[in-house]
Design a protein around this motif. Sequence first.
Motif, PDB file in Angstrom:
ATOM      1  N   LEU A  15       0.825  -1.214   0.000  1.00  0.00           N
ATOM      2  CA  LEU A  15       0.000   0.000   0.000  1.00  0.00           C
ATOM      3  C   LEU A  15       0.856   1.259   0.000  1.00  0.00           C
ATOM      4  O   LEU A  15       0.430   2.305  -0.497  1.00  0.00           O
ATOM      5  N   ASN A  16       2.032   1.157   0.597  1.00  0.00           N
ATOM      6  CA  ASN A  16       3.003   2.232   0.610  1.00  0.00           C
ATOM      7  C   ASN A  16       2.404   3.607   0.927  1.00  0.00           C
ATOM      8  O   ASN A  16       2.561   4.554   0.154  1.00  0.00           O
ATOM      9  N   PRO A  17       1.699   3.757   2.059  1.00  0.00           N
ATOM     10  CA  PRO A  17       1.059   5.038   2.351  1.00  0.00           C
ATOM     11  C   PRO A  17       2.091   6.086   2.766  1.00  0.00           C
ATOM     12  O   PRO A  17       2.894   5.841   3.661  1.00  0.00           O
ATOM     13  N   GLY A  18       2.081   7.206   2.097  1.00  0.00           N
ATOM     14  CA  GLY A  18       3.059   8.255   2.392  1.00  0.00           C
ATOM     15  C   GLY A  18       2.469   9.302   3.317  1.00  0.00           C
ATOM     16  O   GLY A  18       1.287   9.277   3.658  1.00  0.00           O
ATOM     17  N   GLU A  19       3.310  10.239   3.724  1.00  0.00           N
ATOM     18  CA  GLU A  19       2.880  11.333   4.577  1.00  0.00           C
ATOM     19  C   GLU A  19       1.707  12.079   3.941  1.00  0.00           C
ATOM     20  O   GLU A  19       1.728  12.365   2.744  1.00  0.00           O
ATOM     21  N   GLY A  20       0.679  12.343   4.737  1.00  0.00           N
ATOM     22  CA  GLY A  20      -0.472  13.097   4.240  1.00  0.00           C
ATOM     23  C   GLY A  20      -1.512  12.252   3.503  1.00  0.00           C
ATOM     24  O   GLY A  20      -2.502  12.789   3.008  1.00  0.00           O
ATOM     25  N   LEU A 239      -6.977   8.367  -7.728  1.00  0.00           N
ATOM     26  CA  LEU A 239      -6.062   8.002  -8.806  1.00  0.00           C
ATOM     27  C   LEU A 239      -4.713   7.565  -8.200  1.00  0.00           C
ATOM     28  O   LEU A 239      -4.170   8.269  -7.353  1.00  0.00           O
ATOM     29  N   GLY A 240      -4.229   6.405  -8.604  1.00  0.00           N
ATOM     30  CA  GLY A 240      -2.976   5.892  -8.040  1.00  0.00           C
ATOM     31  C   GLY A 240      -3.159   5.214  -6.685  1.00  0.00           C
ATOM     32  O   GLY A 240      -2.202   4.684  -6.131  1.00  0.00           O
ATOM     33  N   GLY A 241      -4.383   5.239  -6.162  1.00  0.00           N
ATOM     34  CA  GLY A 241      -4.655   4.617  -4.854  1.00  0.00           C
ATOM     35  C   GLY A 241      -4.684   3.094  -4.960  1.00  0.00           C
ATOM     36  O   GLY A 241      -4.926   2.547  -6.034  1.00  0.00           O
ATOM     37  N   ARG A 242      -4.405   2.436  -3.840  1.00  0.00           N
ATOM     38  CA  ARG A 242      -4.337   0.966  -3.867  1.00  0.00           C
ATOM     39  C   ARG A 242      -5.244   0.325  -2.832  1.00  0.00           C
ATOM     40  O   ARG A 242      -5.420   0.858  -1.734  1.00  0.00           O
ATOM     41  N   LEU A 243      -5.785  -0.823  -3.220  1.00  0.00           N
ATOM     42  CA  LEU A 243      -6.620  -1.632  -2.329  1.00  0.00           C
ATOM     43  C   LEU A 243      -5.908  -2.962  -2.102  1.00  0.00           C
ATOM     44  O   LEU A 243      -5.515  -3.629  -3.072  1.00  0.00           O
ATOM     45  N   ALA A 244      -5.714  -3.330  -0.842  1.00  0.00           N
ATOM     46  CA  ALA A 244      -5.108  -4.622  -0.508  1.00  0.00           C
ATOM     47  C   ALA A 244      -6.114  -5.445   0.264  1.00  0.00           C
ATOM     48  O   ALA A 244      -6.840  -4.920   1.108  1.00  0.00           O
ATOM     49  N   CYS A 245      -6.170  -6.724  -0.056  1.00  0.00           N
ATOM     50  CA  CYS A 245      -7.139  -7.580   0.607  1.00  0.00           C
ATOM     51  C   CYS A 245      -6.458  -8.850   1.106  1.00  0.00           C
ATOM     52  O   CYS A 245      -5.805  -9.554   0.336  1.00  0.00           O
ATOM     53  N   LEU A 246      -6.607  -9.114   2.406  1.00  0.00           N
ATOM     54  CA  LEU A 246      -6.052 -10.321   3.024  1.00  0.00           C
ATOM     55  C   LEU A 246      -7.190 -11.296   3.258  1.00  0.00           C
ATOM     56  O   LEU A 246      -8.105 -10.998   4.035  1.00  0.00           O
ATOM     57  N   SER A 247      -7.158 -12.461   2.593  1.00  0.00           N
ATOM     58  CA  SER A 247      -8.229 -13.437   2.842  1.00  0.00           C
ATOM     59  C   SER A 247      -7.665 -14.657   3.537  1.00  0.00           C
ATOM     60  O   SER A 247      -6.459 -14.923   3.487  1.00  0.00           O
ATOM     61  N   PHE A 248      -8.564 -15.422   4.156  1.00  0.00           N
ATOM     62  CA  PHE A 248      -8.111 -16.547   4.984  1.00  0.00           C
ATOM     63  C   PHE A 248      -8.709 -17.884   4.576  1.00  0.00           C
ATOM     64  O   PHE A 248      -8.490 -18.881   5.222  1.00  0.00           O
ATOM     65  N   HIS A 249      -9.506 -17.912   3.514  1.00  0.00           N
ATOM     66  CA  HIS A 249      -9.922 -19.217   2.993  1.00  0.00           C
ATOM     67  C   HIS A 249     -10.205 -19.081   1.513  1.00  0.00           C
ATOM     68  O   HIS A 249     -10.347 -17.972   0.981  1.00  0.00           O
ATOM     69  N   SER A 250     -10.257 -20.230   0.834  1.00  0.00           N
ATOM     70  CA  SER A 250     -10.240 -20.207  -0.628  1.00  0.00           C
ATOM     71  C   SER A 250     -11.470 -19.527  -1.221  1.00  0.00           C
ATOM     72  O   SER A 250     -11.380 -18.883  -2.261  1.00  0.00           O
TER      73      SER A 250
END
Length: 322
Positions: A15-20, A239-250
């Motif tokens: 996700l690399n969130p920067g300052e601000g 724009l340029g924003g990222r979504l990360a998703c952690l799942s725990f089953h198939s």
Amino acid sequence: VRHDPVMVNEVLEALNPGEGSVVVDGTAGAGGHSLHFAKLIGSTGKLFALDRDPAMAAIARSNLDRAFQSGNGPEIHVAATSYHQIGDVLSAANCAGADAILLDLGINSIQVDDPARGFSFSKEGPLDGRFNPAEPDTRPISELVNSESAQQLAAWIREYSDERHANRIAMSIVRTRDQHPFETTTQLAEVVRQAVPAAERNARIDPATRTMQALRIVANRELEILEAGLHACLAALNLGGRLACLSFHSGEDKLVKRIFDAAGSARPDPGNLYAATTREGLAYEVRRRGAIKPSAEEVERNPRSRSARLRVIERSTEGRSH
Ligand SMILES: C[S@@+](CC[C@H](N)C(=O)[O-])C[C@H]1O[C@@H](n2cnc3c(N)ncnc32)[C@H](O)[C@@H]1O
């Protein structure tokens, strides 16, 4: 109150969130990931920490408050709400979009360890298993096992936990409830353990784990909410924003993959909710083929991370073709 956050380094790198930055932790839990985000975005950033479980939202709030007592942290908004409401949460705060969003799915150890919530099956508690029993359209696990057909129960157990003995378990549930309806978590766990072949009863992972997971997913309508939530999160990205998703089953991971792949492809699926988003001209890129897995050291240190799979998508420049 703590819960060991999963794949922290991988999530922060992705996700690399920067300052601000504006960051949304869609499943705040005890705030494990949120605390890292808050440090990285600094006093000019905004952090939204959401949890569908009001008790968890309160814990996230107190952990974040304690960490940033002296007012050295970002602007923090904590809300007891589901991540599929992300659009409303952002607009209520006059925020146009998010630079980074995390969904860390499932339940956390604090919920499991409280028998009164009905997520545990090692300690006796009411057979509930809901994040927020006050929410309409949810049904306690007791209602599912006491009223649904063996066929329906078997289909859920098979589909949402990859349980090989789903039929035997479902038949056994129906036979038992005809004599005595289920009221507690331990009653159900015992019936599940007795229904699987003896050799598997003492496996490293209690056989009741899988059935409880499947029924909890149904009780909370977790996959329907995940589908709606992924679309809502994609639409909320800057724009340029990222979504990360952690799942725990198939089942979860397959759904995340399907929706990310559809969003990242140039061919919007007309039968898909997502088509509405693409018509507005939004474009996305899947950050990497395949899911990222936890390191061997992390699995060793925190066995709960074993099944974690991380997927990441980015909102790319408008109109760019793939
Ligand atoms: C694995 S835990 C998150 C742990 C957190 N990342 C941490 O490090 O403390 C998942 C959390 O998501 C919450 N949750 C589940 N479904 C949700 C939904 N639809 N919207 C918001 N939160 C949800 C659960 O109540 C639980 O607290």
